[in-house]
Write a protein that holds these residues in place. Structure first.
Motif, PDB file in Angstrom:
ATOM      1  N   CYS A   5       3.722   0.680   5.793  1.00  0.00           N
ATOM      2  CA  CYS A   5       2.694   0.382   6.406  1.00  0.00           C
ATOM      3  C   CYS A   5       1.907  -0.779   5.876  1.00  0.00           C
ATOM      4  O   CYS A   5       1.772  -1.462   7.153  1.00  0.00           O
ATOM      5  CB  CYS A   5       1.772   1.095   6.787  1.00  0.00           C
ATOM      6  SG  CYS A   5       2.284   2.840   7.603  1.00  0.00           S
ATOM      7  N   ALA A   6       1.957  -1.421   5.171  1.00  0.00           N
ATOM      8  CA  ALA A   6       1.120  -2.342   4.071  1.00  0.00           C
ATOM      9  C   ALA A   6       2.728  -3.086   4.831  1.00  0.00           C
ATOM     10  O   ALA A   6       2.292  -4.918   5.286  1.00  0.00           O
ATOM     11  CB  ALA A   6       1.220  -2.273   2.640  1.00  0.00           C
ATOM     12  N   ARG A   7       3.552  -3.507   4.593  1.00  0.00           N
ATOM     13  CA  ARG A   7       4.921  -3.947   4.920  1.00  0.00           C
ATOM     14  C   ARG A   7       5.033  -4.318   6.322  1.00  0.00           C
ATOM     15  O   ARG A   7       5.509  -5.715   6.639  1.00  0.00           O
ATOM     16  CB  ARG A   7       6.438  -3.651   4.542  1.00  0.00           C
ATOM     17  CG  ARG A   7       6.805  -3.255   2.917  1.00  0.00           C
ATOM     18  CD  ARG A   7       7.857  -3.125   2.415  1.00  0.00           C
ATOM     19  NE  ARG A   7       7.769  -2.596   0.651  1.00  0.00           N
ATOM     20  CZ  ARG A   7       8.608  -2.644   0.077  1.00  0.00           C
ATOM     21  NH1 ARG A   7       9.267  -3.407   0.609  1.00  0.00           N
ATOM     22  NH2 ARG A   7       8.274  -2.337  -1.347  1.00  0.00           N
ATOM     23  N   ASN A  59       1.164   4.937   9.732  1.00  0.00           N
ATOM     24  CA  ASN A  59       0.818   6.393   9.568  1.00  0.00           C
ATOM     25  C   ASN A  59       2.495   6.399   9.655  1.00  0.00           C
ATOM     26  O   ASN A  59       3.463   5.441  10.272  1.00  0.00           O
ATOM     27  CB  ASN A  59       0.410   6.864  10.039  1.00  0.00           C
ATOM     28  CG  ASN A  59       0.246   7.300  11.975  1.00  0.00           C
ATOM     29  OD1 ASN A  59       1.259   7.624  11.451  1.00  0.00           O
ATOM     30  ND2 ASN A  59      -0.688   7.423  12.412  1.00  0.00           N
ATOM     31  N   GLU A  77       1.965   4.844   3.081  1.00  0.00           N
ATOM     32  CA  GLU A  77       1.139   3.619   3.242  1.00  0.00           C
ATOM     33  C   GLU A  77       2.551   2.683   2.556  1.00  0.00           C
ATOM     34  O   GLU A  77       1.409   1.469   3.161  1.00  0.00           O
ATOM     35  CB  GLU A  77       0.192   3.664   2.181  1.00  0.00           C
ATOM     36  CG  GLU A  77      -0.986   5.122   2.015  1.00  0.00           C
ATOM     37  CD  GLU A  77       0.051   6.886   2.216  1.00  0.00           C
ATOM     38  OE1 GLU A  77       0.806   6.732   1.963  1.00  0.00           O
ATOM     39  OE2 GLU A  77      -0.327   7.607   2.847  1.00  0.00           O
ATOM     40  N   GLU A  78       3.112   2.075   1.572  1.00  0.00           N
ATOM     41  CA  GLU A  78       3.467   1.189   1.388  1.00  0.00           C
ATOM     42  C   GLU A  78       4.337   0.203   2.313  1.00  0.00           C
ATOM     43  O   GLU A  78       4.113  -0.855   2.912  1.00  0.00           O
ATOM     44  CB  GLU A  78       4.112   1.362   0.600  1.00  0.00           C
ATOM     45  CG  GLU A  78       3.720   1.536  -1.338  1.00  0.00           C
ATOM     46  CD  GLU A  78       4.261   2.073  -2.037  1.00  0.00           C
ATOM     47  OE1 GLU A  78       4.174   2.190  -2.994  1.00  0.00           O
ATOM     48  OE2 GLU A  78       5.043   2.929  -2.359  1.00  0.00           O
ATOM     49  N   ALA A  87       2.482  -4.349   7.858  1.00  0.00           N
ATOM     50  CA  ALA A  87       1.405  -5.094   8.368  1.00  0.00           C
ATOM     51  C   ALA A  87       1.296  -6.628   8.187  1.00  0.00           C
ATOM     52  O   ALA A  87       1.092  -7.411   9.457  1.00  0.00           O
ATOM     53  CB  ALA A  87      -0.155  -4.403   8.093  1.00  0.00           C
ATOM     54  N   LYS A  88       2.541  -7.011   7.597  1.00  0.00           N
ATOM     55  CA  LYS A  88       1.931  -7.797   7.081  1.00  0.00           C
ATOM     56  C   LYS A  88       3.526  -8.824   7.975  1.00  0.00           C
ATOM     57  O   LYS A  88       2.658  -9.785   7.911  1.00  0.00           O
ATOM     58  CB  LYS A  88       2.831  -8.148   5.596  1.00  0.00           C
ATOM     59  CG  LYS A  88       3.195  -9.467   4.300  1.00  0.00           C
ATOM     60  CD  LYS A  88       3.814  -9.063   3.696  1.00  0.00           C
ATOM     61  CE  LYS A  88       4.465 -10.863   3.075  1.00  0.00           C
ATOM     62  NZ  LYS A  88       4.869 -10.787   1.864  1.00  0.00           N
TER      63      LYS A  88
END
Length: 82
Positions: free
Chosen positions: A8-10, A25, A5-6, A12-13
């Protein structure tokens, strides 16, 4: 430790507004979301910095998915990376 998840957040950023067009995912391949090699390297280096580790360059170069990167981080932090 880093989670999928972390990572994926990077991603997305890095993608900004284009992130909504992708399902992110552990199975997400970096090349499938349109990240440049420089953006991928930036994510890898930031994880190394955050976890105070250094990936084996040849293993890091073979990372293809979010899950691969998380596994490499786990193996590196536990000292089992070959």
């Amino acid at each position: 430790m880093i989670t999928a998840e972390e990572v994926c957040a990077r991603i997305a950023k890095k993608l900004g507004g284009k992130a909504d067009a992708h399902v992110l995912n552990a199975d997400t391949a970096f090349d499938s979301v349109g990240l440049s090699s420089l953006q991928i390297a930036d994510i890898v280096y930031s994880i190394e910095d955050d976890l105070d580790i250094e990936f084996d360059p040849s293993r890091a170069a073979s990372v293809k998915t979010v899950g691969d990167l998380v596994r490499l981080a786990e193996e590196t932090t536990s000292g089992t990376a070959a």
